[in-house]
Design a protein around this motif. Sequence first.
Motif, PDB file in Angstrom:
ATOM      1  N   ARG A 178      30.652  76.157  18.011  1.00 14.45           N
ATOM      2  CA  ARG A 178      31.232  74.816  17.992  1.00 14.45           C
ATOM      3  C   ARG A 178      31.521  74.333  19.414  1.00 14.45           C
ATOM      4  N   LEU A 179      32.134  75.198  20.242  1.00 12.56           N
ATOM      5  CA  LEU A 179      32.437  74.821  21.614  1.00 12.56           C
ATOM      6  C   LEU A 179      31.155  74.645  22.427  1.00 12.56           C
ATOM      7  N   ALA A 180      30.175  75.507  22.188  1.00 14.92           N
ATOM      8  CA  ALA A 180      28.897  75.401  22.903  1.00 14.92           C
ATOM      9  C   ALA A 180      28.229  74.061  22.617  1.00 14.92           C
ATOM     10  N   ASP A 181      28.277  73.610  21.378  1.00 17.48           N
ATOM     11  CA  ASP A 181      27.680  72.313  21.031  1.00 17.48           C
ATOM     12  C   ASP A 181      28.386  71.164  21.755  1.00 17.48           C
ATOM     13  N   LEU A 182      29.687  71.259  21.911  1.00 15.10           N
ATOM     14  CA  LEU A 182      30.420  70.223  22.643  1.00 15.10           C
ATOM     15  C   LEU A 182      29.979  70.174  24.105  1.00 15.10           C
ATOM     16  N   TRP A 183      29.832  71.327  24.713  1.00 13.09           N
ATOM     17  CA  TRP A 183      29.407  71.382  26.118  1.00 13.09           C
ATOM     18  C   TRP A 183      27.979  70.876  26.283  1.00 13.09           C
ATOM     19  N   LEU A 184      27.119  71.179  25.330  1.00 12.15           N
ATOM     20  CA  LEU A 184      25.718  70.775  25.441  1.00 12.15           C
ATOM     21  C   LEU A 184      25.527  69.275  25.307  1.00 12.15           C
ATOM     22  N   ASP A 185      26.485  68.588  24.689  1.00 13.12           N
ATOM     23  CA  ASP A 185      26.366  67.143  24.546  1.00 13.12           C
ATOM     24  C   ASP A 185      26.237  66.453  25.905  1.00 13.12           C
ATOM     25  N   ASP A 186      26.823  67.048  26.954  1.00 17.42           N
ATOM     26  CA  ASP A 186      26.749  66.460  28.297  1.00 17.42           C
ATOM     27  C   ASP A 186      25.469  66.861  29.035  1.00 17.42           C
ATOM     28  N   ALA A 187      24.750  67.867  28.520  1.00 19.46           N
ATOM     29  CA  ALA A 187      23.608  68.413  29.258  1.00 19.46           C
ATOM     30  C   ALA A 187      22.266  68.019  28.674  1.00 19.46           C
ATOM     31  N   THR A 188      22.250  67.465  27.468  1.00 23.16           N
ATOM     32  CA  THR A 188      20.979  67.085  26.844  1.00 23.16           C
ATOM     33  C   THR A 188      21.190  65.886  25.938  1.00 23.16           C
ATOM     34  N   SER A 189      20.134  65.103  25.773  1.00 23.64           N
ATOM     35  CA  SER A 189      20.195  63.956  24.875  1.00 23.64           C
ATOM     36  C   SER A 189      19.870  64.341  23.438  1.00 23.64           C
ATOM     37  N   LEU A 190      19.402  65.558  23.218  1.00 29.29           N
ATOM     38  CA  LEU A 190      19.113  66.012  21.865  1.00 29.29           C
ATOM     39  C   LEU A 190      20.421  66.348  21.152  1.00 29.29           C
ATOM     40  N   PRO A 191      20.641  65.828  19.956  1.00 31.17           N
ATOM     41  CA  PRO A 191      21.897  66.116  19.241  1.00 31.17           C
ATOM     42  C   PRO A 191      21.933  67.539  18.708  1.00 31.17           C
ATOM     43  N   SER A 192      23.066  67.892  18.175  1.00 31.22           N
ATOM     44  CA  SER A 192      23.238  69.255  17.653  1.00 31.22           C
ATOM     45  C   SER A 192      22.203  69.555  16.578  1.00 31.22           C
ATOM     46  N   GLY A 193      21.696  70.787  16.601  1.00 34.13           N
ATOM     47  CA  GLY A 193      20.718  71.198  15.598  1.00 34.13           C
ATOM     48  C   GLY A 193      21.225  72.313  14.716  1.00 34.13           C
ATOM     49  N   ALA A 194      22.480  72.744  14.948  1.00 33.58           N
ATOM     50  CA  ALA A 194      23.044  73.852  14.181  1.00 33.58           C
ATOM     51  C   ALA A 194      23.932  73.298  13.081  1.00 33.58           C
ATOM     52  N   GLY A 195      23.426  73.270  11.872  1.00 33.52           N
ATOM     53  CA  GLY A 195      24.241  72.813  10.757  1.00 33.52           C
ATOM     54  C   GLY A 195      25.315  73.803  10.382  1.00 33.52           C
ATOM     55  N   SER A 196      25.091  75.075  10.736  1.00 34.71           N
ATOM     56  CA  SER A 196      26.072  76.120  10.456  1.00 34.71           C
ATOM     57  C   SER A 196      25.914  77.227  11.494  1.00 34.71           C
ATOM     58  N   ARG A 240      18.880  73.038  18.917  1.00 32.84           N
ATOM     59  CA  ARG A 240      18.673  71.606  19.164  1.00 32.84           C
ATOM     60  C   ARG A 240      17.192  71.312  19.376  1.00 32.84           C
ATOM     61  N   LEU A 241      16.554  72.133  20.159  1.00 30.25           N
ATOM     62  CA  LEU A 241      15.150  71.891  20.474  1.00 30.25           C
ATOM     63  C   LEU A 241      14.283  71.991  19.225  1.00 30.25           C
ATOM     64  N   PHE A 242      14.457  73.052  18.442  1.00 28.77           N
ATOM     65  CA  PHE A 242      13.605  73.252  17.264  1.00 28.77           C
ATOM     66  C   PHE A 242      13.940  72.262  16.147  1.00 28.77           C
ATOM     67  N   ALA A 243      15.182  71.774  16.099  1.00 32.12           N
ATOM     68  CA  ALA A 243      15.564  70.842  15.036  1.00 32.12           C
ATOM     69  C   ALA A 243      15.072  69.432  15.311  1.00 32.12           C
ATOM     70  N   HIS A 244      15.045  69.027  16.578  1.00 36.12           N
ATOM     71  CA  HIS A 244      14.765  67.626  16.893  1.00 36.12           C
ATOM     72  C   HIS A 244      13.430  67.400  17.598  1.00 36.12           C
ATOM     73  N   VAL A 245      12.636  68.444  17.716  1.00 35.48           N
ATOM     74  CA  VAL A 245      11.251  68.298  18.163  1.00 35.48           C
ATOM     75  C   VAL A 245      10.399  68.799  16.999  1.00 35.48           C
ATOM     76  N   PRO A 246      10.104  67.945  16.033  1.00 33.97           N
ATOM     77  CA  PRO A 246       9.535  68.401  14.755  1.00 33.97           C
ATOM     78  C   PRO A 246       8.197  69.116  14.869  1.00 33.97           C
TER      79      PRO A 246
END
Length: 473
Positions: free
Chosen positions: A123-141, A265-271
């Motif tokens: 959860r914390l890693a996803d928050l930090w990554l929001d500032d480093a990439t334009s790809l949204p979170s890809g981890a649903g769980s 994030r990469l595998f979820a949003h680069v189909p």
Amino acid sequence: MSDTPFGFGLPPEEPDDGDEGKKKDQQSGGGQGPANPFGFGSPGAGGPGADNPLAAMFGSMNPTDLGAAFQQLGQMLSYEGGPVNWDMAKQIARQTVSQGTADGTKDFSVGPAERSAVEEAVRLADLWLDDATSLPSGAGSAVAWSRAEWVEATLPVWQELVDPVAERVGAAMGDVLPEEMQAMAGPLIGMMRSMGGAMFGTQIGQAVGVLAGEVVGSTDIGLPLGPSGRAALLPVNVEAFGKDLGVPRDEVRLYLALREAAHQRLFAHVPWLRSHLFGTVEGYARGIKVDTAKLEDVVGQFDPQNPEELQQALQQGMFQPEDTPEQKAALARLETALALVEGWVDAVVHAAAKPRLSSADALRETLRRRRATGGPAEQTFATLIGLELRPRRLRDASRLWASLTDARGVDGRDALWAHPDMLPNASDLDDPDGFVHREQLDFSELDKMLGEAAGGSAGKPDLNKKDEDDDTE
């Protein structure tokens, strides 16, 4: 081929000197039965039942081990599935996991505390990554796996990777015999293919089991091995990874969670990425040829009393990449694809971790070296399927992604994932500055023309609509 197939030797002949000779024979461990068929052990000298051919075959096994041995033999000879006996692979992988790693670390069930720690780290890693990439979170769980759970979750992907190459081995086993002999040797070929599938399953199972003791998540090798949208860490391996680094446990877990979440994030949003990577692996595998000379040698000397020969041949490797321009190009595409994925993750994670973790540089270098060298399990897969899943140009790719960030910003860098043709190629890794500063295609005029055309169509007459004057008439 042995005259006593599968080790069921004839009972020893009655000695000339009667009972005295029989006693001497027992004391000396005599007898004509094979000492160690199937590698299941041999009876001790003078042990109970030493004059029994079954005892000579299975040694001093207890009834439980004896039943397991017969069960395994039955699985090997009766298997009629695909090129790899995946049931056996799963069984062997779980047995390998239960034995623990070379450093004595044993697998254990993940408790509530470890699960909570992993979920919080992701959860914390996803928050930090929001500032480093334009790809949204890809981890649903987020999940915490034991090594055994990692085996269960990733075997379907290993099957997708290994089956195409193993299929070629199964076909080659029948092709090495002359056509006139294939009809007569039909049952033998079928048995060899069954045993080949079992041996392949055994080797793959061992490799997966060993790899389960090394990986820290579901994306360590740059391919999405786990279920889509599920970020996973293995607490027991995370603990072992950070043991001698001198870095707080929480920081190690958080840095590894950053890498796992970035991959997701990469595998979820680069189909197209998953199919692109697996297609690249398959394209490379198509150019691998089986060493038929080695296989012919194994088949020519095959003895059902010695099924380990097939296993030894697999361990030595029977695959050789074809030295053709097409195969070299396939290898370059594969290495570049793996490097681009790992390089992007490396650059993004470093950008997110550097301002927040004092150990970011040390952890980054440790993971780079780990990916560059690979472990024993990766080397086993390279021997078995002729393929190293290793990003050889990780550092070059990471520098290129970092330069793209400086020149085009986060959005401009990540926009390259929109289509595979937009990504850098192998030559671009040789000249990253040239790629970064290359004039970008300007689609603004084309977009304007398309927009005007779309807008102009609103004033055109509708040819399907009847004219009112016609209706009046």
